[in-house]
Design an enzyme around this catalytic site. Structure first.
Site, short mmCIF file in Angstrom:
data_model
loop_
_atom_site.label_atom_id
_atom_site.label_comp_id
_atom_site.label_asym_id
_atom_site.label_seq_id
_atom_site.Cartn_x
_atom_site.Cartn_y
_atom_site.Cartn_z
N THR A 180 0.80 -1.22 0.00
CA THR A 180 0.00 0.00 0.00
C THR A 180 0.84 1.28 0.00
O THR A 180 0.29 2.38 -0.02
CB THR A 180 -0.96 0.02 1.21
N GLY A 181 2.16 1.15 0.01
CA GLY A 181 3.03 2.34 -0.07
C GLY A 181 2.98 2.94 -1.47
O GLY A 181 2.60 2.28 -2.43
N ARG A 182 3.41 4.20 -1.59
CA ARG A 182 3.33 4.91 -2.87
C ARG A 182 4.09 4.18 -3.98
O ARG A 182 3.54 3.89 -5.03
CB ARG A 182 3.91 6.32 -2.67
N THR A 200 14.00 -2.13 -0.76
CA THR A 200 14.35 -1.19 0.31
C THR A 200 15.83 -0.82 0.34
O THR A 200 16.68 -1.68 0.19
CB THR A 200 13.94 -1.80 1.66
N GLU A 211 30.94 -1.03 -9.91
CA GLU A 211 31.35 0.21 -9.25
C GLU A 211 32.50 -0.08 -8.30
O GLU A 211 32.72 -1.24 -7.95
CB GLU A 211 30.18 0.75 -8.41
N HIS A 237 26.05 4.56 -4.28
CA HIS A 237 25.39 3.51 -3.50
C HIS A 237 26.18 3.28 -2.22
O HIS A 237 27.38 3.55 -2.16
CB HIS A 237 25.32 2.21 -4.30
#
Lengths: 308, 403
Positions: free
Chosen positions: A17-19, A101, A219, A260
């Site tokens: 339900t998060g954006r 996440t 990287e 990152h």
């Protein structure tokens, strides 16, 4: 064929339900043959719907409602709750976890990875955009909205592995424009510890008949390039590899993190210069300019007599 | 986040690992007082985050409290590798019999913590590993199964240490391993771990690094140590512009429009995402460009945040134009970034068409972005223009204009 996922893969979205989760759910449903998103989990939101996908309080409820084991989960829960959500998914039989996440402490990531390994589950990420099999399915936000993803990704012979989500799409777009489609593209995440490294994906691509070559984005920081070079040398891989390394400017700025969390130059072995030397020793071609990648791959395929 | 030695020692002490009766001083008078309490010869050590203190003259020995105060006065004024000391640590001159090494780090390949132990301490462990590999023991341990002291015993014993030494070192190494996990360290090192003439062990120096992402769950410890939330402990202190960019980013939790690092050049960069920024920065340099800054946009930030970042970069002295470039976006919306950078220019009373040398953000909602850019006369490129070409075009346009 593809690796990790295919048209039949079922998955849930934890934190649906998060954006951003709502967006990626829409995108996955719309893309390719339409992903089988069989449920979403947000505690306290049982009975709601997200783009027609039923929302549950627990993963167990989602599995019960589905009436069969669920293959995967995309996790977009806040960093403090991600470990718990991963353990919940694994305990409910889910074998493929894509963790979107960012900013999860590596102690938590190490626990998730160890738990997954003990239960025969595989983690992609954290801090990644997921997996895409062009024109078939995408699991995660990779490539963005379905119509945008379709502009960059086309089916074909190249496996793409990238520490950067955006660069996964960037490189695939360049490959597509040059007529080299992708078998599967995997955004593996930019953190110091991630669930699945280049070397850990190689056996899957090696076993996939559709895949004829590999393109990698890397990287500064971490041990994944050395690990890949070792794997390639020890396993006599049939797959030609072209790698692109970003962040050369960081070599002169030790101790500062850019891009990152995992991209930081601690010791000499972390530098871009040292890493490309390691890759080159293993016969991996390192592109100096990102625009050279498709031609370098074509040349390597031709050199080995591989028709695509 | 790296801790100063005096903080690292306090962390070790709290974990129940024996330390010497040391003190931390910020003035020569405080140093004298600590030396008086110690009541014997002392060592005065500069508290900087940089290595190489001994060579730089940041470590001195004193026989009397007066001498300790005099050394402290010198060291407090001494800059080491560009850093002024936070203070000095005043330590009793130890009666050392033998120096050992104990450390815990992450093995990023195995994705597990690993204990490293050596009976050869006091010098860089990598040097020992190279010259006397049989004198370095390593052992991984689980992050999900309980830690048991036998794990520490095994690694110590593997280096040939036995008898009373093994019995006394094992609990210290076990506590260090537990501390590493509990406090979310990325490095926990005692070097040297010293055996004193009486056979007891103390941590004579400690080096601790806590993971930045985990600071939020160690607020109590950080408060006890007096570490402020604003202290980044990065390789260099943040500049006012970098702090302002951080504040701009913090105004809204959605997405990132920040991570700004200042450079000396004239090309203002609004770039993203993580990998795209690294690639673009390299490409600007490769084409002879002189960036005024590095930054990152990602995770779909608001137009307000993007406008704020744009204004900060445009106001940096020497910046005449900005280049707005990202790798193909997935969740970040190109139209919102376009709106943000255009508004940033307009809010400063500047013409976006003149100030934005190039906009290259293909991907999500690009059609809307391109439409908006056309309305304001801003030059833009789609995914057929590579990151490298975009960087080249930006360099030519901006440095051509500046010259």
């Amino acid at each position: 064929m593809s690796i990790l996922i295919n048209a039949e893969t079922t998955f849930i979205v934890q934190g649906i339900t998060g954006r951003e989760a709502m967006n990626l759910t829409r995108e996955c449903l719309d893309y390719g043959k339409g992903a089988k998103v069989v449920g979403g989990v947000t505690p306290g939101k049982l009975g709601e719907e997200a783009h027609g996908v039923p929302v549950f309080d627990t993963v167990a409820q989602a599995v019960e409602a589905h009436g069969a084991p669920i293959d995967g989960s995309v996790l977009t829960v806040p960093p403090a709750f991600t470990k718990d959500a991963v353990f919940e998914a694994i305990d409910n039989g889910i074998k493929l976890l894509v963790i979107v996440t960012e900013r999860i402490p590596r102690g938590d990531v190490a626990q998730m990875v160890e738990y997954a390994t003990e239960h025969g589950a595989q983690i992609i990420g954290p801090n990644c955009l997921g997996i895409i099999v062009p024109d078939v399915i995408k699991m995660g936000g990779i490539g963005g909205p379905a119509k945008d993803a379709a502009k960059s990704y086309t089916p074909g012979p190249i496996g793409v592995i990238s520490r950067s989500g955006g660069m996964t799409t960037e490189m695939s777009s360049a490959l597509s424009a040059a007529g080299l489609g992708q078998s599967t593209a995997v955004s593996i995440g930019g953190d110091a510890i991630i669930g699945t490294s280049y070397a850990e994906l190689m056996p899957l691509f090696e076993a996939d008949e559709q895949t004829k070559g590999i393109v990698i984005y890397s990287e500064p920081g971490g041990t994944m390039d050395a690990e890949l070079a070792k794997w390639v040398t020890e396993n006599d891989s049939r797959l030609p590899i072209v790698a692109f390394m970003a962040g050369f400017f960081m070599d002169d700025m030790p101790g500062m993190s850019f891009g990152h969390a995992g991209a930081i130059v601690g010791g000499k072995e972390d530098t871009a210069a040292e890493k490309i030397a390691r890759l080159a020793e293993a016969g991996i071609t390192v592109a100096e300019d990102i625009t050279d990648i498709p031609d370098l791959m074509k040349a390597k395929l031709a050199e080995r007599g591989i028709a695509v | 986040m790296r801790f100063y030695e005096y903080e690292a020692r306090a962390i070790v002490d709290k974990a129940g690992i024996p330390v010497t009766k040391y003190g931390f001083a910020t003035t020569p008078e405080e140093a004298r007082k600590i030396a008086e309490d110690i009541g014997g010869p002392t060592v005065i050590k500069s508290q900087v985050l940089s290595g190489g203190r001994m060579k730089a003259g940041g470590v001195k020995f004193a026989d009397t409290p007066d001498e300790a105060a005099a050394h402290a006065a010198d060291i407090l004024k001494l800059e080491i590798n560009g850093q002024m000391p936070r203070g000095v640590l005043v330590d009793p001159k130890a009666d050392v019999d033998q120096e050992f090494y104990a450390g815990v780090v992450w093995d990023l390949t195995k994705k597990l913590p690993v204990i490293i132990f050596s009976p050869v301490g006091g010098i860089d462990i990598e040097q020992v590993a190279e010259e006397q590999p049989d004198k370095v023991g390593r052992r991984h341990f689980s992050t999900i199964h309980p830690f048991n002291p036998f794990i520490a015993k095994e690694v110590v014993a593997s280096t040939g240490v036995t008898g009373k030494d093994l019995q006394r070192i094992t609990p210290i190494v076990a506590r260090l391993a537990e501390l590493f996990i509990e406090k979310d360290m990325t490095l926990a090192e005692i070097n040297p771990l010293a055996r004193m003439k009486d056979g007891t062990f103390v941590a004579l120096d400690a080096h601790m690094d806590m993971e930045n992402e985990a600071r939020g769950r160690h607020k109590a410890l950080l408060a006890e140590l007096g570490v402020g939330g604003e202290e980044t402990r990065a390789a260099r202190e943040a500049t006012p512009l970098e702090i302002a960019a951080e504040e701009n980013d913090a105004q809204d939790h959605r997405g990132i429009a920040g991570n700004l690092t200042e450079f000396d050049g004239n090309i203002g960069l609004i770039i993203g995402a993580g990998g795209g920024s690294l690639t673009l920065f390299d490409a600007v340099l490769a084409h002879g460009g002189k960036p005024a800054n590095y930054c990152e946009i990602g995770g779909n930030p608001t137009a307000e945040k993007t406008a704020g970042l744009t204004k900060l970069v445009l106001q940096k002295p020497g910046v005449e134009k900005i280049a707005v470039m990202m790798s193909i976006v997935s969740n970040t919306r190109a139209d919102i970034i376009a709106e943000g950078v255009i508004n940033g220019c307009l809010e400063l009373g500047m013409d976006p068409a003149e100030k934005i040398a190039l906009f290259r953000i293909p991907g999500a909602c690009e059609e809307d972005a391109f439409k908006l850019l056309e309305e304001h006369g801003v030059e833009y490129a789609d995914r057929t223009v590579s990151l490298t070409e975009a960087a080249k075009r930006a360099v030519e346009k901006i440095q051509g204009a500046a010259a």
